[in-house]
Structures are given as C-alpha cells and as structure tokens.
Write a protein that holds these residues in place. Structure first.
Motif, PDB file in Angstrom:
ATOM      1  N   GLN A   5       0.846  -1.185   0.000  1.00 13.47           N
ATOM      2  CA  GLN A   5       0.000   0.000   0.000  1.00 13.47           C
ATOM      3  C   GLN A   5       0.879   1.230   0.000  1.00 13.47           C
ATOM      4  OE1 GLN A   5      -2.992  -0.244   3.205  1.00 13.47           O
ATOM      5  NE2 GLN A   5      -4.410  -0.309   1.498  1.00 13.47           N
ATOM      6  N   TYR A   6       0.473   2.210  -0.778  1.00 14.30           N
ATOM      7  CA  TYR A   6       1.177   3.479  -0.824  1.00 14.30           C
ATOM      8  C   TYR A   6       0.384   4.481   0.009  1.00 14.30           C
ATOM      9  CZ  TYR A   6       3.892   1.385  -4.547  1.00 14.30           C
ATOM     10  OH  TYR A   6       4.716   0.563  -5.269  1.00 14.30           O
ATOM     11  N   HIS A   7       1.103   5.270   0.787  1.00 11.87           N
ATOM     12  CA  HIS A   7       0.437   6.224   1.675  1.00 11.87           C
ATOM     13  C   HIS A   7       0.644   7.675   1.263  1.00 11.87           C
ATOM     14  CE1 HIS A   7      -0.686   3.001   4.365  1.00 11.87           C
ATOM     15  NE2 HIS A   7       0.543   2.544   4.264  1.00 11.87           N
ATOM     16  N   HIS A   8       1.710   7.945   0.498  1.00 16.12           N
ATOM     17  CA  HIS A   8       2.021   9.317   0.070  1.00 16.12           C
ATOM     18  C   HIS A   8       2.345   9.296  -1.422  1.00 16.12           C
ATOM     19  CE1 HIS A   8       2.220  10.554   4.271  1.00 16.12           C
ATOM     20  NE2 HIS A   8       2.946   9.481   4.482  1.00 16.12           N
ATOM     21  N   ILE A   9       1.339   9.608  -2.237  1.00 15.66           N
ATOM     22  CA  ILE A   9       1.496   9.553  -3.690  1.00 15.66           C
ATOM     23  C   ILE A   9       1.728  10.968  -4.212  1.00 15.66           C
ATOM     24  CG2 ILE A   9       0.433   8.899  -5.880  1.00 15.66           C
ATOM     25  CD1 ILE A   9      -1.344   6.942  -4.245  1.00 15.66           C
ATOM     26  N   LEU A  10       2.840  11.131  -4.930  1.00 19.96           N
ATOM     27  CA  LEU A  10       3.196  12.412  -5.540  1.00 19.96           C
ATOM     28  C   LEU A  10       2.887  12.347  -7.032  1.00 19.96           C
ATOM     29  CD1 LEU A  10       4.629  15.200  -5.236  1.00 19.96           C
ATOM     30  CD2 LEU A  10       6.757  14.010  -5.822  1.00 19.96           C
ATOM     31  N   VAL A  11       2.165  13.366  -7.536  1.00 21.24           N
ATOM     32  CA  VAL A  11       1.808  13.403  -8.958  1.00 21.24           C
ATOM     33  C   VAL A  11       2.261  14.733  -9.558  1.00 21.24           C
ATOM     34  CG1 VAL A  11      -0.022  13.123 -10.667  1.00 21.24           C
ATOM     35  CG2 VAL A  11      -0.263  12.065  -8.416  1.00 21.24           C
ATOM     36  N   PRO A  12       3.348  14.704 -10.333  1.00 21.98           N
ATOM     37  CA  PRO A  12       3.766  15.932 -11.020  1.00 21.98           C
ATOM     38  C   PRO A  12       2.814  16.225 -12.171  1.00 21.98           C
ATOM     39  CG  PRO A  12       5.538  14.280 -10.966  1.00 21.98           C
ATOM     40  CD  PRO A  12       4.275  13.611 -10.543  1.00 21.98           C
ATOM     41  N   VAL A  13       2.315  17.447 -12.243  1.00 18.41           N
ATOM     42  CA  VAL A  13       1.407  17.827 -13.322  1.00 18.41           C
ATOM     43  C   VAL A  13       1.922  19.096 -13.991  1.00 18.41           C
ATOM     44  CG1 VAL A  13      -0.661  16.695 -12.410  1.00 18.41           C
ATOM     45  CG2 VAL A  13      -0.136  19.006 -11.684  1.00 18.41           C
ATOM     46  N   ASP A  14       1.791  19.132 -15.316  1.00 16.29           N
ATOM     47  CA  ASP A  14       2.315  20.278 -16.071  1.00 16.29           C
ATOM     48  C   ASP A  14       1.311  20.835 -17.078  1.00 16.29           C
ATOM     49  OD1 ASP A  14       2.257  18.324 -18.018  1.00 16.29           O
ATOM     50  OD2 ASP A  14       4.414  18.335 -18.402  1.00 16.29           O
ATOM     51  N   GLY A  15       0.069  20.395 -16.988  1.00 19.52           N
ATOM     52  CA  GLY A  15      -0.941  20.880 -17.932  1.00 19.52           C
ATOM     53  C   GLY A  15      -1.100  19.993 -19.151  1.00 19.52           C
ATOM     54  N   SER A  16      -0.248  18.974 -19.295  1.00 19.39           N
ATOM     55  CA  SER A  16      -0.342  18.083 -20.459  1.00 19.39           C
ATOM     56  C   SER A  16      -1.433  17.042 -20.236  1.00 19.39           C
ATOM     57  CB  SER A  16       0.999  17.386 -20.708  1.00 19.39           C
ATOM     58  OG  SER A  16       1.285  16.488 -19.653  1.00 19.39           O
ATOM     59  N   LYS A  17      -1.878  16.446 -21.343  1.00 19.05           N
ATOM     60  CA  LYS A  17      -2.892  15.387 -21.275  1.00 19.05           C
ATOM     61  C   LYS A  17      -2.335  14.176 -20.517  1.00 19.05           C
ATOM     62  CE  LYS A  17      -7.096  15.054 -22.641  1.00 19.05           C
ATOM     63  NZ  LYS A  17      -7.993  15.860 -21.813  1.00 19.05           N
ATOM     64  N   GLU A  18      -1.054  13.862 -20.736  1.00 20.28           N
ATOM     65  CA  GLU A  18      -0.429  12.723 -20.063  1.00 20.28           C
ATOM     66  C   GLU A  18      -0.403  12.923 -18.551  1.00 20.28           C
ATOM     67  OE1 GLU A  18       0.977  12.837 -24.267  1.00 20.28           O
ATOM     68  OE2 GLU A  18       0.854  14.331 -22.698  1.00 20.28           O
ATOM     69  N   ALA A  19      -0.103  14.135 -18.126  1.00 21.16           N
ATOM     70  CA  ALA A  19      -0.074  14.436 -16.690  1.00 21.16           C
ATOM     71  C   ALA A  19      -1.481  14.336 -16.094  1.00 21.16           C
ATOM     72  CB  ALA A  19       0.512  15.823 -16.440  1.00 21.16           C
ATOM     73  N   GLU A  20      -2.478  14.770 -16.845  1.00 20.86           N
ATOM     74  CA  GLU A  20      -3.857  14.684 -16.360  1.00 20.86           C
ATOM     75  C   GLU A  20      -4.284  13.222 -16.188  1.00 20.86           C
ATOM     76  OE1 GLU A  20      -8.412  15.950 -17.595  1.00 20.86           O
ATOM     77  OE2 GLU A  20      -6.740  16.884 -18.654  1.00 20.86           O
ATOM     78  N   LEU A  21      -3.879  12.370 -17.123  1.00 18.66           N
ATOM     79  CA  LEU A  21      -4.190  10.946 -17.001  1.00 18.66           C
ATOM     80  C   LEU A  21      -3.480  10.332 -15.798  1.00 18.66           C
ATOM     81  CD1 LEU A  21      -4.287   9.695 -20.677  1.00 18.66           C
ATOM     82  CD2 LEU A  21      -6.065   9.411 -18.962  1.00 18.66           C
ATOM     83  N   ALA A 101      12.249  14.217  -8.774  1.00 19.87           N
ATOM     84  CA  ALA A 101      12.885  12.930  -8.457  1.00 19.87           C
ATOM     85  C   ALA A 101      13.359  12.841  -7.014  1.00 19.87           C
ATOM     86  CB  ALA A 101      14.059  12.676  -9.400  1.00 19.87           C
ATOM     87  N   LYS A 102      13.819  13.956  -6.441  1.00 23.71           N
ATOM     88  CA  LYS A 102      14.478  13.856  -5.138  1.00 23.71           C
ATOM     89  C   LYS A 102      13.946  14.802  -4.067  1.00 23.71           C
ATOM     90  CE  LYS A 102      18.567  11.986  -7.150  1.00 23.71           C
ATOM     91  NZ  LYS A 102      19.812  12.079  -7.718  1.00 23.71           N
ATOM     92  N   GLU A 103      13.993  16.099  -4.352  1.00 24.62           N
ATOM     93  CA  GLU A 103      13.723  17.080  -3.301  1.00 24.62           C
ATOM     94  C   GLU A 103      12.314  16.990  -2.726  1.00 24.62           C
ATOM     95  OE1 GLU A 103      15.084  21.055  -4.373  1.00 24.62           O
ATOM     96  OE2 GLU A 103      16.767  20.165  -5.465  1.00 24.62           O
ATOM     97  N   VAL A 104      11.298  17.076  -3.589  1.00 24.76           N
ATOM     98  CA  VAL A 104       9.911  17.052  -3.105  1.00 24.76           C
ATOM     99  C   VAL A 104       9.537  15.690  -2.508  1.00 24.76           C
ATOM    100  CG1 VAL A 104       7.481  17.356  -3.733  1.00 24.76           C
ATOM    101  CG2 VAL A 104       9.198  18.975  -4.567  1.00 24.76           C
ATOM    102  N   PRO A 105       9.911  14.557  -3.148  1.00 25.98           N
ATOM    103  CA  PRO A 105       9.588  13.268  -2.514  1.00 25.98           C
ATOM    104  C   PRO A 105      10.213  13.122  -1.124  1.00 25.98           C
ATOM    105  CG  PRO A 105      10.235  12.926  -4.792  1.00 25.98           C
ATOM    106  CD  PRO A 105      10.482  14.373  -4.483  1.00 25.98           C
ATOM    107  N   GLN A 106      11.414  13.640  -0.966  1.00 24.22           N
ATOM    108  CA  GLN A 106      12.062  13.553   0.349  1.00 24.22           C
ATOM    109  C   GLN A 106      11.314  14.400   1.379  1.00 24.22           C
ATOM    110  OE1 GLN A 106      16.214  14.736   0.338  1.00 24.22           O
ATOM    111  NE2 GLN A 106      16.669  13.015   1.681  1.00 24.22           N
TER     112      GLN A 106
END
Length: 161
Positions: A5-21, A101-106
């Motif tokens: 189980q994942y408890h802290h999911i990070l989703v980078p979004v940039d306005g692209s369709k791929e990021a929205e999916l 990759a590093k700063e925000v996930p940490q």
C-alpha cells in the motif's frame, strides 16, 4: 502475504494530457489504498525558461503560477468528487528533474511517484532527455509511469517499425 500500500502519492502535473491521465489514475490508486493515503500534486515552474529573457519581470512568473493554481484547484475538486479528501498541491520553482525525483519526494515522504509518459516540453526532451526518464532512473521512491488512458488503452502511438 501483505499487500503493498502506498500512503504518500506524488503526482507531477504540467498541464499536459499525459499528466492529467497520471493524476486521474493516481486518484483511483489513492481511493483503493484507503482514507490514510495522501495525494500530493506538484507543479514545477521551470525558472530556467525565464533566464534568457532580457525583459524578464516577475509578472511572467506570476501569470504562470496563477494558471497552474487554477488547474491544480480543478484537480483537487475532481479528487474530492471521487472521494479522495486527503489531497493537496505544491508549486515549486526551479529545475523540474531534481525537484520531482528527489527534493519534493524527500520533503513529503512520498512512497510513489505517478508521472505521465511525456510532458509538454518536446525541445527539452530532445536536448537533455525527458523529465520522466530522469525521474525513473533517479527517484528515491517507486515510480509508476502512466502510458495508458483510464480504460488502459495506449495513449501513445506504439506502432512497431
């Protein structure tokens, strides 16, 4: 056998369709993982893009930030409508690759990054490699690259040569 189980999911979004999916699939994962799962959206304003503009002024960054906030707030509304209440967003400024990759996930104790297969910046992808590729190689936690739509159908052209 314990189920991952994942408890802290990070989703980078940039306005692209791929990021929205990636975001919509992350909402579904957060829902399946239960009420304790935190969904954190991240938008990175790539400040390097503004460095070569001679008439640079802060209003450009403010406009980009305002647009990002509007999109992120719509995403939060969507997540809450889907039953995911533990959702927030962060806007960071700097180089997307290391921040994602590093700063925000940490800082956020992320245990999963869900990211779209490609983002908006094709020129950067050609010149210095994609953000997604860098994140999958160097992230400090698990990475799930979203390559399909909500029905698990390919969103990119996968013709064999």
């Amino acid at each position: 056998m314990a189920v991952q189980q994942y408890h802290h999911i990070l989703v980078p979004v940039d306005g692209s369709k791929e990021a929205e999916l990636a975001f919509k699939k992350a909402v579904a994962v957060a829902k399946r993982n239960g009420k304790d799962t935190e969904l954190q959206l991240l938008h990175v304003v790539d400040t390097r893009a503004f460095q070569n503009i001679s008439s640079f002024d802060s209003s450009m960054v403010e406009q980009v930030t305002k647009t990002a906030k509007k999109t992120l707030e719509q995403y939060i509304d969507y997540a809450k409508q889907q039953g995911v209440d533990n959702v927030s967003y962060t806007i960071e400024y700097g180089a997307p690759k290391t921040l994602i990759a590093k700063e925000v996930p940490q800082q956020s104790h992320a245990d999963l990054i869900m990211i779209g297969a490609t983002g908006l910046n094709a020129v950067e992808r050609i010149l210095i490699g994609s953000v997604t590729e860098f994140v999958t190689r160097t992230a400090i936690c698990d990475v799930l690259v979203v390559r399909t739509d909500l029905d698990n159908k390919p969103i990119v052209n996968t013709k064999k040569k």
